[in-house]
Scaffold this active site. Sequence first.
Site, PDB file in Angstrom:
ATOM      1  CG  ASP A  73      25.405 -39.777  48.545  1.00  0.00           C
ATOM      2  OD1 ASP A  73      25.459 -40.996  48.310  1.00  0.00           O
ATOM      3  OD2 ASP A  73      25.317 -39.303  49.686  1.00  0.00           O
ATOM      4  CE  LYS A 121      26.039 -42.318  51.358  1.00  0.00           C
ATOM      5  NZ  LYS A 121      25.274 -41.157  51.818  1.00  0.00           N
ATOM      6  CB  CYS A 180      28.332 -38.407  51.440  1.00  0.00           C
ATOM      7  SG  CYS A 180      26.831 -38.303  52.462  1.00  0.00           S
TER       8      CYS A 180
END
Length: 211
Positions: free
Chosen positions: A15, A113, A158
């Site tokens: 990310d 996601k 994450c």
Amino acid sequence: MSIKPTTQDVFIIVDVQNDFLPGGALAVTNGDQVIAPINALARKFTNVVQTQDWHTKNHISFASAHPGMKPFDVTKLAYGDQVLWPNHCVQGSRGAAFSDKLDLPMVQLVVRKGYHPNIDSYSAFVEADHSTKTGLAGYFKERGVKRCFVAGLATDFCVAWSAMDARKAGFETFVIEDASRAIDTLGSLAAAIGNLDAAGVKRIRSDAIVV
Ligand code: VGL
Ligand code: ZN
């Protein structure tokens, strides 16, 4: 400790998107400091994948989708507690794009996601309902991967959840701490580190990776 990556190792870059970088909608403090170590690390691995938080417009993880709630409040959803976030990483938006300072032409796969409107997904492997799978463990197993090295944003969400699920899927797993930065809301960083240590995920620095 020094680790020389082989074809059975994968580097998972989590990310590193504009919304998590300074100036972004959910900026992680010093998030931009992960970019140089990640660009360097990626050159030491033969397998590199990236994850991309990729939410629908009115995603259930957004505080704006819950009247009366505000960012960083915690609410109960069907699958358990959910931290509510500012709107971020909306599909196709500039904020959802990868930082243009990343230099990662070797990336083999991008896993998106968080695209189910009613389920968040911090983890690159299993969504927040603890049952919906992204397919990443199967992809790694088909490719003969044995060890996962995880870095990026954010350490306590994450990165940690991806590392925990990598371990649960049977991979030896490492978090590269100096190539990650945390959000740290409501004790989330200490909790994540406790979970990682208890699960046997190793926390290392990028200088442990040698070519
Ligand atoms: C993340 C909060 C919400 C992360 C993603 O990338 O750690 N955190 N969505
Ligand atoms: Zn998100």
